[in-house]
Design an enzyme around this catalytic site. Sequence first.
Site, PDB file in Angstrom:
ATOM      1  N   GLY A  11      -0.406 -10.012  -9.650  1.00  0.00           N
ATOM      2  CA  GLY A  11       0.052 -10.135  -8.267  1.00  0.00           C
ATOM      3  C   GLY A  11       0.264  -8.784  -7.614  1.00  0.00           C
ATOM      4  N   ASP A  12       0.430  -8.804  -6.294  1.00  0.00           N
ATOM      5  CA  ASP A  12       0.700  -7.602  -5.498  1.00  0.00           C
ATOM      6  C   ASP A  12      -0.411  -6.561  -5.574  1.00  0.00           C
ATOM      7  OD1 ASP A  12       3.150  -8.773  -4.884  1.00  0.00           O
ATOM      8  OD2 ASP A  12       4.132  -7.840  -6.603  1.00  0.00           O
ATOM      9  N   GLU A  13      -1.628  -6.999  -5.733  1.00  0.00           N
ATOM     10  CA  GLU A  13      -2.759  -6.082  -5.878  1.00  0.00           C
ATOM     11  C   GLU A  13      -3.229  -5.530  -4.533  1.00  0.00           C
ATOM     12  OE1 GLU A  13      -2.730  -9.277  -6.828  1.00  0.00           O
ATOM     13  OE2 GLU A  13      -3.110  -9.440  -8.970  1.00  0.00           O
ATOM     14  N   LYS A  15      -3.946  -8.038  -2.078  1.00  0.00           N
ATOM     15  CA  LYS A  15      -4.802  -9.163  -1.646  1.00  0.00           C
ATOM     16  C   LYS A  15      -4.784  -9.338  -0.138  1.00  0.00           C
ATOM     17  CE  LYS A  15      -2.389 -11.972  -4.115  1.00  0.00           C
ATOM     18  NZ  LYS A  15      -1.605 -11.051  -4.930  1.00  0.00           N
ATOM     19  N   LYS A  17      -4.248  -7.278   2.251  1.00  0.00           N
ATOM     20  CA  LYS A  17      -5.040  -6.290   2.991  1.00  0.00           C
ATOM     21  C   LYS A  17      -6.525  -6.685   2.966  1.00  0.00           C
ATOM     22  CE  LYS A  17      -7.227  -2.014   3.111  1.00  0.00           C
ATOM     23  NZ  LYS A  17      -7.326  -0.593   3.139  1.00  0.00           N
ATOM     24  N   GLY A  39       4.362 -12.469  -1.553  1.00  0.00           N
ATOM     25  CA  GLY A  39       4.751 -11.520  -0.512  1.00  0.00           C
ATOM     26  C   GLY A  39       3.525 -10.705  -0.175  1.00  0.00           C
ATOM     27  N   HIS A  40       2.967 -10.929   0.999  1.00  0.00           N
ATOM     28  CA  HIS A  40       1.689 -10.319   1.363  1.00  0.00           C
ATOM     29  C   HIS A  40       1.863  -9.374   2.551  1.00  0.00           C
ATOM     30  CE1 HIS A  40      -0.553 -14.002  -0.515  1.00  0.00           C
ATOM     31  NE2 HIS A  40      -0.016 -13.214  -1.411  1.00  0.00           N
ATOM     32  N   THR A  41       1.438  -8.154   2.383  1.00  0.00           N
ATOM     33  CA  THR A  41       1.633  -7.136   3.417  1.00  0.00           C
ATOM     34  C   THR A  41       0.322  -6.773   4.086  1.00  0.00           C
ATOM     35  OG1 THR A  41       3.173  -6.209   1.818  1.00  0.00           O
ATOM     36  CG2 THR A  41       2.799  -4.924   3.827  1.00  0.00           C
ATOM     37  N   GLN A 222      -0.497 -14.655  -5.854  1.00  0.00           N
ATOM     38  CA  GLN A 222      -0.253 -14.242  -7.244  1.00  0.00           C
ATOM     39  C   GLN A 222      -1.525 -13.624  -7.849  1.00  0.00           C
ATOM     40  OE1 GLN A 222       1.126 -17.731  -6.455  1.00  0.00           O
ATOM     41  NE2 GLN A 222       2.700 -16.428  -5.629  1.00  0.00           N
ATOM     42  N   THR A 237       3.357 -18.009 -13.100  1.00  0.00           N
ATOM     43  CA  THR A 237       3.814 -18.904 -12.056  1.00  0.00           C
ATOM     44  C   THR A 237       3.308 -20.309 -12.415  1.00  0.00           C
ATOM     45  OG1 THR A 237       4.053 -19.185  -9.674  1.00  0.00           O
ATOM     46  CG2 THR A 237       1.852 -18.538 -10.465  1.00  0.00           C
ATOM     47  N   ASP A 331      -5.805   5.874  -3.759  1.00  0.00           N
ATOM     48  CA  ASP A 331      -5.171   7.046  -3.131  1.00  0.00           C
ATOM     49  C   ASP A 331      -3.852   7.420  -3.805  1.00  0.00           C
ATOM     50  OD1 ASP A 331      -4.606   4.409  -1.820  1.00  0.00           O
ATOM     51  OD2 ASP A 331      -2.979   5.565  -0.934  1.00  0.00           O
ATOM     52  N   VAL A 414      -8.264   2.860   0.242  1.00  0.00           N
ATOM     53  CA  VAL A 414      -7.647   4.187   0.094  1.00  0.00           C
ATOM     54  C   VAL A 414      -6.366   4.333   0.922  1.00  0.00           C
ATOM     55  CG1 VAL A 414      -9.806   5.344  -0.531  1.00  0.00           C
ATOM     56  CG2 VAL A 414      -9.195   5.128   1.886  1.00  0.00           C
TER      57      VAL A 414
HETATM   58  P1  GDP Z   1      -0.438  -8.739  -2.230  1.00  0.00           P
HETATM   59  O1  GDP Z   1       0.698  -9.591  -2.633  1.00  0.00           O
HETATM   60  O2  GDP Z   1      -1.515  -8.717  -3.241  1.00  0.00           O
HETATM   61  O3  GDP Z   1      -0.964  -9.043  -0.860  1.00  0.00           O
HETATM   62  O4  GDP Z   1       0.107  -7.247  -2.175  1.00  0.00           O
HETATM   63  P2  GDP Z   1       1.537  -6.746  -1.603  1.00  0.00           P
HETATM   64  O5  GDP Z   1       1.508  -6.805  -0.121  1.00  0.00           O
HETATM   65  O6  GDP Z   1       2.648  -7.444  -2.302  1.00  0.00           O
HETATM   66  O7  GDP Z   1       1.570  -5.263  -2.132  1.00  0.00           O
HETATM   67  C1  GDP Z   1       0.550  -4.349  -1.874  1.00  0.00           C
HETATM   68  C2  GDP Z   1       1.157  -3.140  -1.151  1.00  0.00           C
HETATM   69  O8  GDP Z   1       0.233  -2.082  -1.190  1.00  0.00           O
HETATM   70  C3  GDP Z   1       1.431  -3.379   0.309  1.00  0.00           C
HETATM   71  O9  GDP Z   1       2.549  -2.641   0.685  1.00  0.00           O
HETATM   72  C4  GDP Z   1       0.175  -2.868   1.001  1.00  0.00           C
HETATM   73  O10 GDP Z   1       0.419  -2.438   2.341  1.00  0.00           O
HETATM   74  C5  GDP Z   1      -0.149  -1.698   0.127  1.00  0.00           C
HETATM   75  N1  GDP Z   1      -1.572  -1.348   0.013  1.00  0.00           N
HETATM   76  C6  GDP Z   1      -2.652  -2.176  -0.007  1.00  0.00           C
HETATM   77  N2  GDP Z   1      -3.784  -1.481  -0.244  1.00  0.00           N
HETATM   78  C7  GDP Z   1      -3.403  -0.183  -0.375  1.00  0.00           C
HETATM   79  C8  GDP Z   1      -4.115   1.025  -0.665  1.00  0.00           C
HETATM   80  O11 GDP Z   1      -5.314   1.053  -0.856  1.00  0.00           O
HETATM   81  N3  GDP Z   1      -3.379   2.157  -0.745  1.00  0.00           N
HETATM   82  C9  GDP Z   1      -2.030   2.182  -0.549  1.00  0.00           C
HETATM   83  N4  GDP Z   1      -1.405   3.342  -0.665  1.00  0.00           N
HETATM   84  N5  GDP Z   1      -1.335   1.059  -0.288  1.00  0.00           N
HETATM   85  C10 GDP Z   1      -2.006  -0.098  -0.206  1.00  0.00           C
HETATM   86  P1  IMO Z   2       1.812 -12.199  -4.537  1.00  0.00           P
HETATM   87  O1  IMO Z   2       1.043 -13.312  -3.896  1.00  0.00           O
HETATM   88  C1  IMO Z   2       3.929 -10.732  -8.030  1.00  0.00           C
HETATM   89  C2  IMO Z   2       5.956 -13.702 -10.507  1.00  0.00           C
HETATM   90  C3  IMO Z   2       7.459 -13.648 -10.580  1.00  0.00           C
HETATM   91  C4  IMO Z   2       7.675 -14.137 -11.992  1.00  0.00           C
HETATM   92  C5  IMO Z   2       6.600 -15.217 -12.134  1.00  0.00           C
HETATM   93  C6  IMO Z   2       7.076 -16.628 -11.879  1.00  0.00           C
HETATM   94  O2  IMO Z   2       2.620 -11.397  -3.587  1.00  0.00           O
HETATM   95  O3  IMO Z   2       0.940 -11.389  -5.425  1.00  0.00           O
HETATM   96  P2  IMO Z   2       7.696 -17.935  -9.650  1.00  0.00           P
HETATM   97  O4  IMO Z   2       8.738 -17.672  -8.609  1.00  0.00           O
HETATM   98  O5  IMO Z   2       6.305 -17.978  -9.127  1.00  0.00           O
HETATM   99  O6  IMO Z   2       8.013 -19.136 -10.492  1.00  0.00           O
HETATM  100  O7  IMO Z   2       7.796 -16.675 -10.655  1.00  0.00           O
HETATM  101  O8  IMO Z   2       5.590 -14.882 -11.198  1.00  0.00           O
HETATM  102  N1  IMO Z   2       5.389 -13.789  -9.139  1.00  0.00           N
HETATM  103  C7  IMO Z   2       4.788 -12.777  -8.522  1.00  0.00           C
HETATM  104  N2  IMO Z   2       4.608 -11.504  -8.888  1.00  0.00           N
HETATM  105  N3  IMO Z   2       3.397 -11.167  -6.875  1.00  0.00           N
HETATM  106  C8  IMO Z   2       3.536 -12.456  -6.506  1.00  0.00           C
HETATM  107  O9  IMO Z   2       2.912 -12.973  -5.426  1.00  0.00           O
HETATM  108  C9  IMO Z   2       4.294 -13.318  -7.313  1.00  0.00           C
HETATM  109  N4  IMO Z   2       4.652 -14.618  -7.235  1.00  0.00           N
HETATM  110  C10 IMO Z   2       5.307 -14.896  -8.367  1.00  0.00           C
HETATM  111  O10 IMO Z   2       7.950 -12.342 -10.397  1.00  0.00           O
HETATM  112  O11 IMO Z   2       7.387 -13.124 -12.909  1.00  0.00           O
HETATM  113 MG    MG Z   3       2.751  -9.434  -3.048  1.00  0.00          MG
END
Ligand code: GDP
Ligand code: IMO
Ligand code: MG
Length: 425
Positions: A11-13, A15, A17, A39-41, A222, A237, A331, A414
């Site tokens: 997660g939080d890769e 996505k 963006k 949580g998507h930014t 995720q 999850t 970056d 980047v």
């Molecule tokens: P998601 O859940 O996969 O959509 O990712 P999150 O939003 O939880 O976390 C990704 C974070 O990295 C966010 O704060 C984005 O704004 C930031 N981000 C995305 N791509 C890049 C990148 O290429 N470089 C940097 N420095 N930040 C990035």
């Molecule tokens: P995005 O879409 C990162 C993790 C939680 C926990 C496990 C189970 O932003 O990538 P849950 O509340 O789903 O039962 O928790 O999964 N988790 C995430 N980690 N990014 C997420 O979403 C996540 N959604 C759940 O931290 O380890």
């Molecule tokens: Mg996220």
Amino acid sequence: MNKVVVGAQWGDEGKAKITDLLAQEADLIIRYQGGCNAGHTVVVDNKTYKFHLIPSGILYGDKTCFIGAGTVILPESFEAEVQGLISDGIDVSLLKVSPLASITMPYHTEVDGYSEDNAKKGKIGTTKKGIGPTYTDKAARIGFKIEDLYSPEALNEKIDIILPLKNKMLKDVYGLKPYSKEEIKSLCEKYAEIFRPYVCFDWQEMLNQNKKGKNILFEGAQGVMLDIDYGTYPYVTSSNPIGGGAATGSGYGPTMIDEVIGVAKAYVTRVGEGPFVTELTDEIGDKIREVGHEFGVTTGRPRRCGWFDAVTMKYSVLVGGLTSIALTKIDVFDNFDEIKVCIAYKDIRDGKIYTHYPTNVFIHKYLEPVYETFKGWNEDISEVREYSMLPENCKKYLERLEAILEVPISIVSVGPDREQTIFKK
Ligand code: GDP
Ligand code: IMO
Ligand code: MG
């Protein structure tokens, strides 16, 4: 072209963006699983938008955004998210919710919180958004769906079946407060009003209309390593973020999918508990967290950081069904002399080398990473927009990753902004 965006790690890769970028070309965007645990930014022109359930494509104003049957919805969170968008001046008239999506009831969040707070062993580190308990009830066939809210007779019957079971469990297992039928009924009335403008009863027609000549984007939450079937179970999850999840969670079958883009960071992060072979608990991990701003969007928790893990990534390519990779946050390595990539695991008990991901997570504590080391580029790449303009060491690193993973890297990110993207041919 119909594309799925899948998280390829924990997660939080980044996505959102990538989804936001690809949404430019899309007519219909479908979120297919998960709930407000995500949580998507998205950053557009220096303004940051945070999404939990609503597809970020809503920002364009002219794209249909559909929240599919595979999702679970916490009504209060949905309402807050919609209101936030409206107050930001975003047009939400094309937002649609599947009547088949599951509802997270207050007892689901209570049980999730209770289980997390009272776990002596086996704590998952969930987001406490009631995700696990909602999917549990869905699978046990005692969940409420959005469509129930608009059918008084069915709702009444369902409450009579579900409530005694839930109350017994709440009282006897968790020592939590039971609910009266009146309380559940009045909650459901409130929820019916929250969803009324968005619930899409003619979803079959809508999906049929978008079947031909339209671009559909399936938005995953995720990541593959958090998948209920293929992730680091039980530290996962409760849904299917893998590419296949798009087929079950959207209302379209697998024949509608042309491409699956796996989003991966140039390193790995994880929030919550569970194994993480390449985790760095030293100053390098701290540096990655600080430079990459690795703190959770939903819970604010610091994310655990570590080197890129090609062993789990190869596994993601397979089970996620990835056709290409979007590599984000490279970056973050602009000021690193050395960058490492884990290409195998070594079992410290007997020296056994694993080049394929071992699914039994209970042995992961015995595994240490075997690294390949790359020279850093020590240069700011955040303004680069063309692949050929990247520093040589950066290109070498990317090309080696492609060779290891045996899948092309189609997008290199980047920076957080929409513009900070390189499309690699
Ligand atoms: P998601 O859940 O996969 O959509 O990712 P999150 O939003 O939880 O976390 C990704 C974070 O990295 C966010 O704060 C984005 O704004 C930031 N981000 C995305 N791509 C890049 C990148 O290429 N470089 C940097 N420095 N930040 C990035
Ligand atoms: P995005 O879409 C990162 C993790 C939680 C926990 C496990 C189970 O932003 O990538 P849950 O509340 O789903 O039962 O928790 O999964 N988790 C995430 N980690 N990014 C997420 O979403 C996540 N959604 C759940 O931290 O380890
Ligand atoms: Mg996220």
